[in-house]
Design a protein around this motif. Structure first.
Motif, short mmCIF file in Angstrom:
data_model
loop_
_atom_site.label_atom_id
_atom_site.label_comp_id
_atom_site.label_asym_id
_atom_site.label_seq_id
_atom_site.Cartn_x
_atom_site.Cartn_y
_atom_site.Cartn_z
N THR A 1 0.84 -1.19 0.00
CA THR A 1 0.00 0.00 0.00
C THR A 1 0.88 1.26 0.00
N THR A 2 0.30 2.34 -0.50
CA THR A 2 1.04 3.61 -0.59
C THR A 2 0.39 4.70 0.25
N VAL A 3 -0.72 4.38 0.90
CA VAL A 3 -1.42 5.35 1.75
C VAL A 3 -1.82 4.68 3.05
N SER A 4 -2.09 5.48 4.06
CA SER A 4 -2.53 4.95 5.35
C SER A 4 -4.04 5.13 5.48
N GLY A 5 -4.61 4.50 6.49
CA GLY A 5 -6.06 4.61 6.70
C GLY A 5 -6.42 4.42 8.15
N THR A 6 -7.68 4.65 8.48
CA THR A 6 -8.16 4.52 9.85
C THR A 6 -9.25 3.45 9.90
N GLU A 7 -9.03 2.44 10.72
CA GLU A 7 -10.01 1.37 10.87
C GLU A 7 -11.24 1.90 11.62
N ASN B 1 2.54 1.29 3.33
CA ASN B 1 3.50 0.21 3.09
C ASN B 1 3.09 -1.07 3.81
N ALA B 2 1.77 -1.23 3.98
CA ALA B 2 1.24 -2.51 4.48
C ALA B 2 1.27 -3.53 3.35
N HIS B 3 1.29 -4.78 3.71
CA HIS B 3 1.33 -5.86 2.72
C HIS B 3 0.00 -5.97 1.98
N GLY C 1 -16.79 11.20 -5.87
CA GLY C 1 -16.24 11.69 -7.13
C GLY C 1 -16.26 10.66 -8.23
N GLY C 2 -15.21 10.62 -9.03
CA GLY C 2 -15.14 9.71 -10.17
C GLY C 2 -14.34 8.46 -9.88
N HIS C 3 -13.18 8.34 -10.56
CA HIS C 3 -12.31 7.18 -10.42
C HIS C 3 -11.75 7.11 -9.00
N SER C 4 -11.75 5.90 -8.42
CA SER C 4 -11.18 5.74 -7.07
C SER C 4 -9.71 6.14 -7.04
N SER C 5 -9.26 6.57 -5.90
CA SER C 5 -7.86 6.99 -5.75
C SER C 5 -6.95 5.77 -5.60
N LYS C 6 -5.67 6.03 -5.75
CA LYS C 6 -4.66 4.97 -5.67
C LYS C 6 -4.47 4.53 -4.22
N VAL C 7 -4.36 3.20 -4.04
CA VAL C 7 -4.13 2.67 -2.70
C VAL C 7 -2.80 1.93 -2.58
N GLY C 8 -2.18 1.55 -3.71
CA GLY C 8 -0.94 0.79 -3.60
C GLY C 8 -0.25 0.57 -4.93
N ASP C 9 0.90 -0.09 -4.85
CA ASP C 9 1.66 -0.50 -6.03
C ASP C 9 1.70 -2.01 -6.07
N VAL C 10 1.45 -2.56 -7.24
CA VAL C 10 1.50 -4.01 -7.45
C VAL C 10 2.48 -4.25 -8.59
N ALA C 11 3.71 -4.66 -8.22
CA ALA C 11 4.80 -4.75 -9.20
C ALA C 11 4.92 -3.40 -9.91
N SER C 12 4.77 -3.37 -11.24
CA SER C 12 5.01 -2.13 -11.99
C SER C 12 3.77 -1.27 -12.16
N TYR C 13 2.62 -1.71 -11.64
CA TYR C 13 1.37 -1.00 -11.90
C TYR C 13 0.67 -0.62 -10.59
N SER C 14 -0.24 0.31 -10.71
CA SER C 14 -0.91 0.86 -9.53
C SER C 14 -2.21 0.11 -9.23
N MET C 15 -2.54 0.07 -7.94
CA MET C 15 -3.80 -0.51 -7.46
C MET C 15 -4.70 0.63 -6.97
N TYR C 16 -5.99 0.59 -7.37
CA TYR C 16 -6.95 1.62 -7.01
C TYR C 16 -8.12 0.98 -6.26
N GLY C 17 -8.94 1.85 -5.64
CA GLY C 17 -10.19 1.39 -5.06
C GLY C 17 -11.09 0.82 -6.14
N LYS C 18 -12.27 0.37 -5.77
CA LYS C 18 -13.06 -0.45 -6.69
C LYS C 18 -13.80 0.32 -7.79
N TRP C 19 -13.93 1.66 -7.67
CA TRP C 19 -14.80 2.39 -8.59
C TRP C 19 -14.08 2.91 -9.82
#
Length: 378
Positions: free
Chosen positions: A40-46, A62-64, A152-170
């Motif tokens: 992950t590239t961002v933090s969050g609050t449970e 930087n969580a797994h 809003g529109g496209h979900s924001s980035k939550v992490g990196d997966v190898a060479s590409y970015s991971m986003y929320g579901k929308w």
């Protein structure tokens, strides 16, 4: 703290280990089945208490990011299983593991006859927490819901997966659009960082594989189909299929195979709609997920169903009734009663016959009168 306090989802760490983002130099590549597939590239609050994370606790960046699978349940997890509400932990023992988190939770719900997952007060009871991860060395198996806002529109980035970015579901939250994804869990489209360019990226999804099924894109730079994905893993099609009883019924499941078809099955062969459409998203309000909302079924009913019924009723139904009311019209029945029953004259034909007879009678009377007049004169 002893190991059995933590659920066995991969490793039972007593101290957090740094996340290591893997590499994939020649995609597509197999992803780790138990371990880091990204970070992950961002933090969050449970939002709710779950295991070692308190309500309001911070989940650091930087969580797994793991794949979808749990690693099995044994007697070492008895205290955790009892905390789920399962009075006899042995009914969920499964040393093999290899079920995705969604199926694992439905399996527990069925075996223990409990609602699972569920919320009790400020505590969330489930294999993973509401944000999608668990354990002291926090790792995600799904959702990332506390790492991005549904707005809003496209979900924001939550992490990196190898060479590409991971986003929320929308794909477009405001437009209620979810993305069509390939077997790896990615697709091509614009992202908040791409300045309008279509780039390959991943989305979290509610269905397995939840995070990713493999590292894409394809060798030709396109989307990855289910057969390409399964070819990356010896675990797919290796003969260890099981029938798993869940709260939703029986599921035939290939353990540790992270490649799921359009019906959400990792043994089925229905290709994902992302592979046969130029669209990148679908309306999330449909009754079924992306498979059924794909453009593929749309032409199918219009071609096979619409033209056939239209000509059938018009050719077989319309011409037949049309002559049938005109055939039994008045000319046919009217002549039969008229010659044999002149007196009642119920029909138009009887009235005509009576008029003719009256006319002829008048002529006969006139003729007789003329003959009498002539005799008198001569």
């Amino acid at each position: 703290m002893t190991m059995h306090v933590l659920p066995l989802m991969l490793c039972l760490h007593l101290a957090a280990a740094a996340c290591t983002n893997p590499t994939c130099s020649s995609p597509p590549c197999a992803a780790a089945l138990l371990g880091d597939v990204g970070c992950t590239t961002v933090s969050g609050t449970e939002t709710l208490k779950h295991e070692l994370v308190a309500a309001g606790g911070t989940i650091s960046s930087n969580a797994h990011i793991y794949g979808p699978f749990e690693a099995g349940f044994t007697s070492k997890q008895d205290s955790i299983i009892k905390n789920w509400g399962c009075s006899t932990p042995s009914v969920v023992y499964d040393a093999d593991g290899g079920k995705d988190i969604n199926v694992a939770e439905k399996f527990v719900a069925h075996a223990c006859n409990i609602q699972f997952p569920r919320t009790v007060g400020t505590e969330y009871i489930g294999v993973v927490g509401p944000c999608g991860g668990h354990t002291g060395d926090y790792h995600f198996h799904r959702s990332f819901s506390c790492l991005y806002s549904e707005a809003g529109g496209h979900s924001s980035k939550v992490g990196d997966v190898a060479s590409y970015s991971m986003y929320g579901k929308w794909e477009d939250f405001a437009g209620n659009k979810l993305p069509f994804l390939d077997a790896c869990g990615g697709h091509f489209g614009p992202t908040p960082e791409s300045s309008g360019a279509n780039v390959y990226h991943y989305h979290a999804q509610d269905r397995a594989p939840l995070t990713i099924g493999c590292h894409g894109p394809s060798a030709s730079g396109g989307l990855v189909g289910i057969s390409q994905c399964r070819a990356l893993y010896t675990e797919c099609g290796d003969g260890d299929q099981k029938t798993i009883e869940t709260a939703d019924g029986s599921v035939t499941y290939d353990l540790f195979c992270p490649c799921y078809d359009a019906d959400g099955s990792n043994v089925g062969t229905k290709e994902l709609p992302a592979l046969s459409t130029s669209e990148i998203s679908y309306d999330a309000s449909g009754s079924t997920p992306s498979p059924s909302s794909s453009p593929t079924p749309v032409p199918s009913p219009s071609a096979s169903s619409s033209p056939t019924p239209v000509p059938t009723p018009s050719s077989s139904s319309s011409p037949t009734p049309a002559p049938s009311p005109s055939a039994p019209s008045s000319p046919t029945p009217s002549p039969s009663p008229s010659p044999s029953a002149p007196s009642p004259t119920p029909t138009s034909g009887g009235k005509v016959d009576a008029a003719v007879r009256a006319y002829l009678g008048n002529i006969q009377i006139t003729s007789v009168a003329l003959m009498l007049l002539l005799r008198l004169l001569y």
